[in-house]
Design an enzyme around this catalytic site. Structure first.
Site, PDB file in Angstrom:
ATOM      1  N   GLU A 184       0.860  -1.188   0.000  1.00  0.00           N
ATOM      2  CA  GLU A 184       0.000   0.000   0.000  1.00  0.00           C
ATOM      3  C   GLU A 184       0.892   1.233   0.000  1.00  0.00           C
ATOM      4  O   GLU A 184       1.790   1.366   0.840  1.00  0.00           O
ATOM      5  CB  GLU A 184      -0.911  -0.026   1.236  1.00  0.00           C
ATOM      6  CG  GLU A 184      -1.879   1.144   1.266  1.00  0.00           C
ATOM      7  CD  GLU A 184      -3.133   0.873   2.112  1.00  0.00           C
ATOM      8  OE1 GLU A 184      -3.378  -0.289   2.485  1.00  0.00           O
ATOM      9  OE2 GLU A 184      -3.862   1.846   2.375  1.00  0.00           O
ATOM     10  N   LYS A 304      -3.710  -0.146  14.040  1.00  0.00           N
ATOM     11  CA  LYS A 304      -4.588   0.881  13.475  1.00  0.00           C
ATOM     12  C   LYS A 304      -5.999   0.457  13.836  1.00  0.00           C
ATOM     13  O   LYS A 304      -6.507  -0.537  13.312  1.00  0.00           O
ATOM     14  CB  LYS A 304      -4.408   0.937  11.959  1.00  0.00           C
ATOM     15  CG  LYS A 304      -5.396   1.844  11.223  1.00  0.00           C
ATOM     16  CD  LYS A 304      -5.043   1.938   9.736  1.00  0.00           C
ATOM     17  CE  LYS A 304      -6.029   2.809   8.968  1.00  0.00           C
ATOM     18  NZ  LYS A 304      -5.660   2.942   7.539  1.00  0.00           N
ATOM     19  N   GLU A 308     -10.464   4.503   9.324  1.00  0.00           N
ATOM     20  CA  GLU A 308     -10.667   4.129   7.920  1.00  0.00           C
ATOM     21  C   GLU A 308     -11.201   2.704   7.783  1.00  0.00           C
ATOM     22  O   GLU A 308     -10.712   1.916   6.974  1.00  0.00           O
ATOM     23  CB  GLU A 308      -9.357   4.306   7.135  1.00  0.00           C
ATOM     24  CG  GLU A 308      -8.865   5.745   7.167  1.00  0.00           C
ATOM     25  CD  GLU A 308      -7.652   6.022   6.292  1.00  0.00           C
ATOM     26  OE1 GLU A 308      -6.855   5.097   6.070  1.00  0.00           O
ATOM     27  OE2 GLU A 308      -7.518   7.163   5.814  1.00  0.00           O
ATOM     28  N   LYS A 377       1.105  10.814  13.474  1.00  0.00           N
ATOM     29  CA  LYS A 377       1.692  11.372  12.243  1.00  0.00           C
ATOM     30  C   LYS A 377       2.203  12.782  12.519  1.00  0.00           C
ATOM     31  O   LYS A 377       1.686  13.472  13.387  1.00  0.00           O
ATOM     32  CB  LYS A 377       0.650  11.389  11.127  1.00  0.00           C
ATOM     33  CG  LYS A 377       0.271   9.980  10.652  1.00  0.00           C
ATOM     34  CD  LYS A 377      -0.617   9.991   9.408  1.00  0.00           C
ATOM     35  CE  LYS A 377      -0.981   8.562   9.011  1.00  0.00           C
ATOM     36  NZ  LYS A 377      -1.796   8.479   7.783  1.00  0.00           N
ATOM     37  N   ASP A 382      -2.590  14.285   7.008  1.00  0.00           N
ATOM     38  CA  ASP A 382      -2.118  13.003   6.494  1.00  0.00           C
ATOM     39  C   ASP A 382      -0.907  13.130   5.575  1.00  0.00           C
ATOM     40  O   ASP A 382      -1.061  13.052   4.361  1.00  0.00           O
ATOM     41  CB  ASP A 382      -3.263  12.313   5.736  1.00  0.00           C
ATOM     42  CG  ASP A 382      -2.899  10.896   5.333  1.00  0.00           C
ATOM     43  OD1 ASP A 382      -1.914  10.383   5.857  1.00  0.00           O
ATOM     44  OD2 ASP A 382      -3.619  10.314   4.496  1.00  0.00           O
ATOM     45  N   GLU A 404       5.203   9.435  13.630  1.00  0.00           N
ATOM     46  CA  GLU A 404       5.179   8.577  12.439  1.00  0.00           C
ATOM     47  C   GLU A 404       5.418   9.486  11.242  1.00  0.00           C
ATOM     48  O   GLU A 404       4.633  10.395  10.981  1.00  0.00           O
ATOM     49  CB  GLU A 404       3.812   7.873  12.320  1.00  0.00           C
ATOM     50  CG  GLU A 404       3.665   7.022  11.069  1.00  0.00           C
ATOM     51  CD  GLU A 404       2.308   6.289  10.992  1.00  0.00           C
ATOM     52  OE1 GLU A 404       1.576   6.226  12.014  1.00  0.00           O
ATOM     53  OE2 GLU A 404       1.982   5.798   9.904  1.00  0.00           O
ATOM     54  N   GLU A 410       3.747   9.189  -0.784  1.00  0.00           N
ATOM     55  CA  GLU A 410       2.343   9.044  -1.188  1.00  0.00           C
ATOM     56  C   GLU A 410       1.763  10.315  -1.803  1.00  0.00           C
ATOM     57  O   GLU A 410       1.081  10.263  -2.809  1.00  0.00           O
ATOM     58  CB  GLU A 410       1.505   8.626   0.029  1.00  0.00           C
ATOM     59  CG  GLU A 410       0.006   8.619  -0.261  1.00  0.00           C
ATOM     60  CD  GLU A 410      -0.857   8.186   0.923  1.00  0.00           C
ATOM     61  OE1 GLU A 410      -0.297   7.800   1.963  1.00  0.00           O
ATOM     62  OE2 GLU A 410      -2.086   8.236   0.786  1.00  0.00           O
ATOM     63  N   TRP A 560     -12.536  13.165   2.351  1.00  0.00           N
ATOM     64  CA  TRP A 560     -11.589  12.591   1.400  1.00  0.00           C
ATOM     65  C   TRP A 560     -11.574  13.417   0.111  1.00  0.00           C
ATOM     66  O   TRP A 560     -10.896  13.069  -0.847  1.00  0.00           O
ATOM     67  CB  TRP A 560     -11.946  11.111   1.086  1.00  0.00           C
ATOM     68  CG  TRP A 560     -11.636  10.184   2.238  1.00  0.00           C
ATOM     69  CD1 TRP A 560     -10.934  10.489   3.361  1.00  0.00           C
ATOM     70  CD2 TRP A 560     -12.017   8.802   2.373  1.00  0.00           C
ATOM     71  NE1 TRP A 560     -10.849   9.396   4.191  1.00  0.00           N
ATOM     72  CE2 TRP A 560     -11.509   8.341   3.608  1.00  0.00           C
ATOM     73  CE3 TRP A 560     -12.740   7.905   1.575  1.00  0.00           C
ATOM     74  CZ2 TRP A 560     -11.694   7.030   4.069  1.00  0.00           C
ATOM     75  CZ3 TRP A 560     -12.918   6.606   2.026  1.00  0.00           C
ATOM     76  CH2 TRP A 560     -12.400   6.165   3.265  1.00  0.00           C
TER      77      TRP A 560
HETATM   78  O1  GCW Z   1      -2.654   8.284   4.137  1.00  0.00           O
HETATM   79  C1  GCW Z   1      -3.580   7.320   4.319  1.00  0.00           C
HETATM   80  C2  GCW Z   1      -3.290   6.401   3.204  1.00  0.00           C
HETATM   81  C3  GCW Z   1      -3.723   4.988   3.488  1.00  0.00           C
HETATM   82  C4  GCW Z   1      -3.105   4.567   4.812  1.00  0.00           C
HETATM   83  C5  GCW Z   1      -3.606   5.507   5.896  1.00  0.00           C
HETATM   84  C6  GCW Z   1      -2.998   5.201   7.242  1.00  0.00           C
HETATM   85  C7  GCW Z   1      -2.342   2.421   5.470  1.00  0.00           C
HETATM   86  O2  GCW Z   1      -3.901   6.898   2.046  1.00  0.00           O
HETATM   87  O3  GCW Z   1      -3.267   4.203   2.430  1.00  0.00           O
HETATM   88  O4  GCW Z   1      -3.408   3.241   5.126  1.00  0.00           O
HETATM   89  O5  GCW Z   1      -3.248   6.818   5.584  1.00  0.00           O
HETATM   90  O6  GCW Z   1      -2.000   5.834   7.564  1.00  0.00           O
HETATM   91  O7  GCW Z   1      -3.495   4.364   7.948  1.00  0.00           O
END
Ligand code: GCW
Length: 713
Positions: A184, A304, A308, A377, A382, A404, A410, A560
Site C-alpha cells: 500500500e 490501526k 478508515e 503522524k 495526512d 510517524e 504518497e 476525502w
Molecule cells: O494516508 C492514508 C493512506 C492509506 C493509509 C492511511 C494510514 C495504510 O492513504 O493508504 O493506510 O493513511 O495511515 O493508515
C-alpha cells in the site's frame, strides 16, 4: 580466526559488483575507491581487524570492515587475534574482547548502552590502534558502520574520539506490505518479503536490507500493513516471520507485526473482539505467548484501530485505552510493546478532520499502560507536502508519544519526484509547541527530555520494495537514509545528512557534491511551491493521490475530497480553523495558537491551512494572495527546470546508468510540476476571477482537459 564461506562470498560479491554496472543496489554502502591522497593518509591506520567472537554479529562486523576497506582502499585486511601492528582496528565488547576489557572503559560503555559506542585512537600493546567498542555487539556493529562512514565521507581517522548513543529507543520502519506481495502506497516494486517461499527460502536480499538499516541504527521493522490481515498472526505466518527475524537478528533489527483488532474472531473463532471480554483477553495472551515461543525477541504490535474502516475497541463501545491496554497486558510479560496509532478521524457533520485525532485521544492522557506508545503522524491531516505539527505533540505530557513520518512519497510525487525530505522532518522536529514555555520542541517531547517519557521512538513508513535500486528513484534512497540518521540523532542538520549521503552514494567530487546538496536542500520547498503552497493541502487526485484534482468531490466521505480542504469560493481560499470556523487552532498552546490564529501573524506557509483568505489579501511581499499563489506555482516549475539543467551538467561526474535514470525522472517531474501549476491555477481562477500575474506562464491545456484525466506515473 577463519573466514566463513558466507563472509568470503559476500566480499567476492562486493568486489564483483564494483566493476559491474551501477544500478543503485548498494545504496550508500558502495565503498568505492577513495581519492588517491586520502587512501595514502588512511592506509597506515587500517591494517588489520581484531574482532574476536563467534556470533553472527561479530562476523558481520569483520565482514563489513574488510569489505569496506577492500573497496575504498584496495587493501585486504587480515583478521588477527591480537594487536601485532600499528593500524589495527579492534572492535567488539569488553565481554568478547580481552583487549577492550583491558582498556577499562566499562563505565563509559555502560553509560552509552548496548547500542552506543566509542571509537578512539589509542595505544594498545605499544601499538597505535583504533578501538570500536560498545557494551553490546550491536553497538559495536553500529560503531563499525560509523567508522566506515567517516572514511566514506573523507573525515580524518587518525585521532578519533567519538562517543555516540541513540536518543530514541525504537527506530522503526513501518512497512505497509500486504501478504499478497503488494505494498500500500509503495512505489518501488513488490514487497521484499517472499511469503510464498518462507520459511524454507529466505531471499538473500533480506540480509542486505537489515545491513542497510543497521548502518543507520534502525532497530525495528513492522513487516506488515497497518491495514492488517489477521493471517499474519497465524502460526503458519509466524513461522515465516521467524525466518525473517533470523536474518535480521545479527543486524539488530527486531520485527514487529501490525495486529488486526478483530483477529480473535477471524483466527480464534470467537464471537467478539470486545477488549473487556475475558475470552478475548485470554486469546491475545495466548497469542503473545505463542509469538514469543516462535520469535523470542519479537518487538510488539502496531495497531490501526477504528480508523478508515479498521475494527477496534470502539466497535464494542470501548475506548482506545481499553483496546491498547488489553494488548499491552498480553505483551508485557515478554517485554513487548504496543504502538497504538493516533490516525483516527470519525466523520461527523461539520467537523474538522485536522482536529479529530486530538478530540479522540487527548482526553486519555495518562491512561495508557507503560508499554504503550501513541504513534502520531507529524501533521494533523495526512502526510501532506507541508503541514503544521500535530497538536497532540505537547498535549499529552503523561503519554508516551512517537512520531510517524512517511518516507514513501504518497502525496509527494511517488518515486518520480526528486524530493529530499529531511528539511520537512526538521521543520516538524524543530517546531516549538510551547507546551512548557519556549523551547518545548517536538524533539524534546519525543526524546523524553521534556516530560520524562521512558519509552521513546520514531517510525517511518518505508519506501523500499523489490526494485533493484530499492526505492524506485535513486534520490529516494536519501530519504530512507535521512530517516535513519534523524532517528539516531534528531538534531542532525539536513545539510550534514545530505552531504554524507551524496558522498557515500553519488560522488565525492567537491563541486558536484555541494551542487547536489544544494539541490536536495531546495527540493522540498520547490515541491511545496508546485503542489501545495501557502498551506494548501489534500488537493491530490482521489484514491491514488498522484497529481492534482482540487475540483474533486466524488469520494464517499467529504473529508476525502479536495473541495473539503481548500474551500475556495468567490471570496477567497482556505479552511478557517480559527474561532470564526472550526476553531481547532485552539488545540495548540499559546502563543503558537495566537500566532496561527491571527491572519497577519500566521506564517504564510500555513496561511490557507488556518484561514479563509480573500483573493486580494495583502501578503508580506506587497502582492495580493492570488498573485502570490500563482507565483509560487511558477517558481516550483522553474526550480525543476533548473534542477534538470544542473543534473544534465553532471553527466561526467555521475555514472552513466544512474545519471540517465534520474534524468528521465526529472523529465516526468517537470511535466508534473507544469500540470500542477496549470490545472490548480485554472481551477482556482474560476473563483478568483483574476488574470495570472506577470511572470506566470500561460497554461498549456484547458481546465476541462486537465479535469478529464489524471496524471499517470
Ligand atoms: O494516508 C492514508 C493512506 C492509506 C493509509 C492511511 C494510514 C495504510 O492513504 O493508504 O493506510 O493513511 O495511515 O493508515
Amino acid at each position: 580466526m577463519k573466514f566463513s564461506w558466507l563472509s568470503l562470498s559476500i566480499i567476492a560479491c562486493a568486489l564483483q559488483i564494483t566493476v559491474a554496472a551501477e544500478d543503485g543496489y548498494r545504496l550508500w554502502l558502495r565503498y568505492e575507491p577513495l581519492p588517491g591522497q586520502t587512501i595514502k593518509t588512511y592506509l597506515p591506520h587500517v591494517t588489520s581487524v581484531v574482532a574476536s567472537g563467534d556470533s553472527a554479529t561479530l562476523e558481520a562486523i569483520r565482514t563489513e570492515l574488510i569489505m569496506g576497506c577492500a573497496g575504498m582502499l584496495g587493501n585486504s585486511l587480515p583478521v588477527s587475534k591480537d594487536v601485532d601492528r600499528d593500524g589495527a582496528l579492534v572492535a567488539g565488547t569488553p565481554e568478547n574482547s580481552p583487549l577492550i576489557a583491558e582498556l577499562r572503559w566499562q563505565k563509559s560503555l555502560i553509560g552509552l548502552g548496548a547500542e552506543g559506542f566509542l571509537i578512539r585512537s589509542v595505544k594498545l600493546k605499544g601499538r597505535s590502534v583504533t578501538v570500536i567498542a560498545s557494551s553490546g555487539e550491536i553497538g559495536a556493529l553500529y560503531g563499525a558502520f560509523h567508522f566506515l562512514r567517516l572514511m566514506q565521507t573523507l573525515q580524518p581517522i587518525d585521532r578519533l574520539d567519538v562517543s555516540q548513543k541513540p536518543r530514541l529507543k525504537l527506530r522503526v520502519l513501518n512497512h505497509w506490505d500486504n501478504l499478497n506481495g503488494s505494498i500500500e502506497r509503495g512505489y518501488a516494486g513488490r514487497s521484499l518479503w517472499n511469503w510464498n517461499e518462507l520459511p524454507e527460502t529466505v531471499d538473500p536480499r533480506l540480509r542486505d536490507y537489515a545491513r542497510a538499516n543497521a548502518s543507520l541504527g534502525i532497530n525495528g521493522s513492522v513487516i506488515n500493513n497497518v491495514n492488517a490481515n489477521s493471517q499474519s498472526l497465524s502460526t503458519e505466518y509466524l513461522r515465516k516471520a521467524a525466518a525473517i527475524a533470523g536474518v535480521f537478528r545479527p543486524y539488530g533489527v527486531r520485527i514487529f507485526l501490525s495486529a488486526r483488532f478483530s483477529a480473535p474472531m477471524e483466527l480464534g473463532g470467537l464471537k467478539t473482539a470486545d477488549p473487556f471480554d475475558p475470552q478475548v483477553a485470554t486469546w491475545w495472551k495466548k497469542k503473545a505467548d505463542e509469538i514469543y515461543r516462535i520469535i523470542p525477541d519479537f518487538g510488539g504490535f502496531l495497531v490501526k484501530a477504528n480508523s478508515e474502516g479498521q475494527p477496534g475497541p470502539r466497535t464494542y463501545n470501548r475506548n482506545h485505552v481499553d483496546g491498547a491496554n488489553m494488548l499491552a497486558a498480553a505483551l508485557a510479560p515478554h517485554n513487548g510493546i504496543v504502538m497504538w496509532r493516533a490516525f483516527v478521524y470519525d466523520m461527523k457533520p461539520d467537523y474538522d478532520r485536522a482536529g479529530a485525532a486530538y478530540e479522540n485521544l487527548q482526553p486519555f492522557d495518562g491512561k495508557f499502560a507503560a508499554n504503550v506508545l501513541l504513534q502520531i503522524k507529524n501533521g494533523p491531516i495526512d502526510f501532506q507536502p507541508r503541514e503544521p505539527f500535530h497538536p497532540l505533540f505537547g498535549a499529552m505530557p503523561k503519554t508516551q508519544l512517537m512520531p510517524e513520518l512517511q518516507i514513501t512519497q504518497e502525496y509527494l510525487g511517488f518515486s518520480n519526484h526528486l524530493v529530499y525530505l529531511a528539511p520537512m522532518w526538521r521543520e516538524f522536529l524543530d517546531s516549538d509547541t510551547h507546551a512548557k514555555g519556549p523551547g518545548s520542541t517536538v524533539t524534546k517531547i519525543v526524546d523524553g527530555s521534556l516530560d520524562k517519557q521512558k519509552l521513546t521512538g520514531i517510525a517511518g513508513v518505508a519506501n523500499t520494495g523489490s526494485d533493484r535500486n530499492w526505492t524506485g528513484h535513486h534520490f529516494a534512497q536519501a530519504n530512507w537514509y535521512a530517516f535513519g540518521r534523524l532517528a539516531w540523532d534528531a538534531d542532525l542538520p539536513s545539510e550534514a545528512i545530505a552531504e554524507e549521503w551524496v558522498k557515500m552514494t553519488l560522488t565525492c567530487d567537491p563541486e558536484a557534491c555541494s551542487a547536489l546538496v544544494r539541490l536536495m536542500l531546495e527540493s522540498h520547498e520547490a515541491l511545496v511551491d508546485y503542489m501545495t503552497p501557502l498551506g494548501l493541502h489534500h488537493i491530490m487526485w482521489g484514491g491514488h493521490h498522484y497529481g492534482p484534482a482540487p475540483w474533486w468531490d466524488k469520494e464517499k466521505r467529504d473529508d476525502w475530497n479536495p473541495i473539503y480542504y481548500h474551500r475556495a469560493d468567490e471570496r477567497g481560499l482556505g479552511f478557517d480553523r480559527t474561532k470564526t470556523g472550526s476553531n481547532s487552532v485552539m488545540q495548540y498552546h499559546a502563543p503558537v495558537r495566537d500566532r496561527f490564529a491571527n491572519v497577519t501573524t500566521c506564517p504564510e506557509k500555513f496561511l490557507v491551512w488556518f484561514h479563509h483568505v480573500p483573493w486580494d489579501f495583502r501578503m508580506r511581499s506587497g502582492r495580493i494572495m492570488w498573485d502570490e499563489l500563482a507565483l509560487h506555482y511558477q517558481r516550483g516549475v522553474e526550480w525543476v527546470r533548473s534542477a534538470r539543467k544542473q543534473w544534465d551538467a553532471m553527466s561526467g561526474v555521475i555514472d552513466l546508468e544512474r545519471h540517465a535514470e534520474v534524468a528521465k525522472k526529472l523529465v516526468i517531474q517537470e511535466r508534473d510540476a507544469i500540470h500542477w501549476r496549470d490545472s490548480v491555477l485554472l481551477y482556482f481562477q474560476t473563483f478568483s476571477k483574476r488574470p495570472l500575474p506577470e511572470g506566470v506562464e500561460k497554461p498549456q491545456m484547458t481546465l476541462e482537459e486537465y479535469q478529464a484525466k489524471s496524471l499517470t506515473w
